[in-house]
Scaffold this active site. Structure first.
Site, PDB file in Angstrom:
ATOM      1  N   GLU A 125      -2.519   8.387   8.273  1.00 44.16           N
ATOM      2  CA  GLU A 125      -1.054   8.240   8.313  1.00 44.16           C
ATOM      3  C   GLU A 125      -0.477   8.896   9.569  1.00 44.16           C
ATOM      4  O   GLU A 125       0.497   8.416  10.137  1.00 44.16           O
ATOM      5  CB  GLU A 125      -0.421   8.879   7.067  1.00 44.16           C
ATOM      6  CG  GLU A 125      -0.613   8.078   5.796  1.00 44.16           C
ATOM      7  CD  GLU A 125       0.121   6.744   5.794  1.00 44.16           C
ATOM      8  OE1 GLU A 125       1.272   6.684   6.239  1.00 44.16           O
ATOM      9  OE2 GLU A 125      -0.488   5.742   5.361  1.00 44.16           O
ATOM     10  N   HIS A 147      -7.353   2.862   3.792  1.00 52.39           N
ATOM     11  CA  HIS A 147      -7.115   3.668   4.995  1.00 52.39           C
ATOM     12  C   HIS A 147      -8.411   3.919   5.779  1.00 52.39           C
ATOM     13  O   HIS A 147      -8.373   4.107   6.993  1.00 52.39           O
ATOM     14  CB  HIS A 147      -6.523   5.039   4.624  1.00 52.39           C
ATOM     15  CG  HIS A 147      -5.056   5.026   4.308  1.00 52.39           C
ATOM     16  ND1 HIS A 147      -4.553   4.510   3.142  1.00 52.39           N
ATOM     17  CD2 HIS A 147      -3.981   5.484   5.000  1.00 52.39           C
ATOM     18  CE1 HIS A 147      -3.226   4.651   3.127  1.00 52.39           C
ATOM     19  NE2 HIS A 147      -2.862   5.239   4.249  1.00 52.39           N
ATOM     20  N   CYS A 203     -11.161   2.774  -0.015  1.00 50.96           N
ATOM     21  CA  CYS A 203      -9.739   3.054   0.228  1.00 50.96           C
ATOM     22  C   CYS A 203      -9.394   2.339   1.522  1.00 50.96           C
ATOM     23  O   CYS A 203     -10.153   2.416   2.498  1.00 50.96           O
ATOM     24  CB  CYS A 203      -9.514   4.557   0.372  1.00 50.96           C
ATOM     25  SG  CYS A 203      -7.888   5.006   1.014  1.00 50.96           S
ATOM     26  N   CYS A 240      -4.505  -1.822  -1.721  1.00 47.15           N
ATOM     27  CA  CYS A 240      -4.668  -0.399  -2.003  1.00 47.15           C
ATOM     28  C   CYS A 240      -5.584  -0.284  -3.215  1.00 47.15           C
ATOM     29  O   CYS A 240      -5.262  -0.812  -4.284  1.00 47.15           O
ATOM     30  CB  CYS A 240      -3.294   0.195  -2.310  1.00 47.15           C
ATOM     31  SG  CYS A 240      -3.318   1.925  -2.791  1.00 47.15           S
ATOM     32  N   ASP A 276       0.878  -1.175   0.000  1.00 50.65           N
ATOM     33  CA  ASP A 276       0.000   0.000   0.000  1.00 50.65           C
ATOM     34  C   ASP A 276       0.911   1.220   0.000  1.00 50.65           C
ATOM     35  O   ASP A 276       2.122   1.108   0.201  1.00 50.65           O
ATOM     36  CB  ASP A 276      -0.897  -0.015   1.256  1.00 50.65           C
ATOM     37  CG  ASP A 276      -1.838   1.191   1.313  1.00 50.65           C
ATOM     38  OD1 ASP A 276      -2.421   1.539   0.276  1.00 50.65           O
ATOM     39  OD2 ASP A 276      -1.985   1.804   2.389  1.00 50.65           O
ATOM     40  N   SER A 277       0.302   2.391  -0.202  1.00 52.94           N
ATOM     41  CA  SER A 277       1.078   3.625  -0.108  1.00 52.94           C
ATOM     42  C   SER A 277       1.526   3.885   1.330  1.00 52.94           C
ATOM     43  O   SER A 277       2.452   4.661   1.558  1.00 52.94           O
ATOM     44  CB  SER A 277       0.225   4.808  -0.577  1.00 52.94           C
ATOM     45  OG  SER A 277      -0.905   4.941   0.275  1.00 52.94           O
TER      46      SER A 277
HETATM   47  N1  DGL Z   1      -4.877   2.886   0.821  1.00 55.44           N
HETATM   48  C1  DGL Z   1      -4.922   3.548  -0.464  1.00 55.44           C
HETATM   49  C2  DGL Z   1      -6.193   3.118  -1.175  1.00 55.44           C
HETATM   50  O1  DGL Z   1      -6.766   2.096  -0.830  1.00 55.44           O
HETATM   51  C3  DGL Z   1      -4.685   4.990  -0.211  1.00 55.44           C
HETATM   52  C4  DGL Z   1      -4.376   5.787  -1.387  1.00 55.44           C
HETATM   53  C5  DGL Z   1      -3.495   6.987  -1.179  1.00 55.44           C
HETATM   54  O2  DGL Z   1      -2.330   6.798  -0.820  1.00 55.44           O
HETATM   55  O3  DGL Z   1      -3.983   8.075  -1.478  1.00 55.44           O
HETATM   56  O4  DGL Z   1      -6.640   3.732  -2.113  1.00 55.44           O
END
Ligand code: DGL
Length: 271
Positions: free
Chosen positions: A150, A184, A182, A71, A8-9
């Site tokens: 984050e 997050h 998402c 992600c 993931d990011s």
């Molecule tokens: N967890 C990512 C998702 O599911 C986050 C994306 C991001 O870094 O903007 O889209």
């Protein structure tokens, strides 16, 4: 035992890891959080695809046999393309759960919260054309939420206000199914539920994704001992901060390691 690679990011994919750990407790995994480049959501699809490719190469080089793109944004940008590049590697990706939402809604109004890049990808367009015909799908870009998660702001006034600003218009539009598009966002679920109220069902696809990983592993039972620790967590950001996130979000006491982008791709940092 097959080792799975997850990325993931940032910390969002840990909402998927929580489900993987619950459903497949013995499963070894390697996780990459590309926090040096987070958030992905406002980047171009081409850029996200390149980053996803670099992380995939890293995970394969570290012994991953199955890749879980935890992600939605990276899945929207790269899942299809990566499957073509690596036909022998099973990939499991995320997509906003429009299908179950469209099946269950009574008001015929469905809300989807996700990043800008997720809504721009072909994956989302195809979900709408396949499952959105009989319902109105209300999309909501939520740029403040990834940085809040984050930063570990899961219950602050700022987080509450940001969630309210995104969720209230969806509720006012009459949605009774709200899709967390998402990875997050599940960490903000209590705040989202508080705004949405009891009449709205919140859909987090993580449990279904973990079940799918279980099915893929059952078909792909690569054998062999896994060396070292059962879990490896790498971040391109700050390992101490990520270690704290592991404790706070997963209740896991485990040291994260440093990875860094170099001209030769993503590498384990010697520092
Ligand atoms: N967890 C990512 C998702 O599911 C986050 C994306 C991001 O870094 O903007 O889209």
């Amino acid at each position: 035992m097959t080792r799975i690679g997850v990325f993931d990011s940032g910390v969002g994919g840990l909402s998927v890891v929580a489900e993987l750990m619950a459903q497949l407790p013995a499963q070894p995994l390697i996780y990459v959080a590309d926090q040096a480049n987070a958030p992905y959501g406002q980047r171009s699809l081409a850029e996200i695809r390149e980053l996803s490719h670099g992380i995939t190469r890293f995970l394969l080089s570290r012994g991953a046999h199955v890749i879980v793109i935890a992600c939605n944004t990276a899945s929207a940008a790269a899942l299809h393309w990566l499957r073509k590049q690596y036909p022998g590697v099973p990939f499991v990706g995320m997509e906003p759960a429009v299908k179950p939402a469209a099946e269950r809604t009574r008001s015929r109004h469905v809300g989807v919260m996700a990043t800008q890049a997720t809504f721009q990808g072909e994956l989302f367009a195809s979900l709408i054309s396949r499952f959105g015909a009989d319902v109105t799908v209300h999309t909501q870009v939520c740029p403040a939420l990834v940085p809040l998660v984050e930063a570990g702001e899961l219950a602050t006034d700022r987080a509450r206000a940001a969630v309210a600003s995104y969720v209230t218009p969806l509720i006012d539009a009459g949605v009774d199914e709200l899709v967390l598009g998402c990875t997050h966002y599940p960490f903000l679920r209590p705040l989202i539920e508080a705004v949405a109220g009891p009449g709205v069902e919140i859909i987090d696809p993580a449990p279904a994704v973990a079940r799918q990983v279980g099915r893929v592993l059952a078909h792909h039972n690569a054998q062999g001992a896994v060396e070292g620790m059962r879990y490896d967590f790498y971040t391109t950001g700050d390992p101490a901060t990520f270690t704290r996130s592991l404790r706070e979000l997963l209740r896991l006491s485990h040291p994260a390691k440093q990875a860094a982008w170099t001209p030769r791709g993503l590498q384990i940092s010697q520092i």
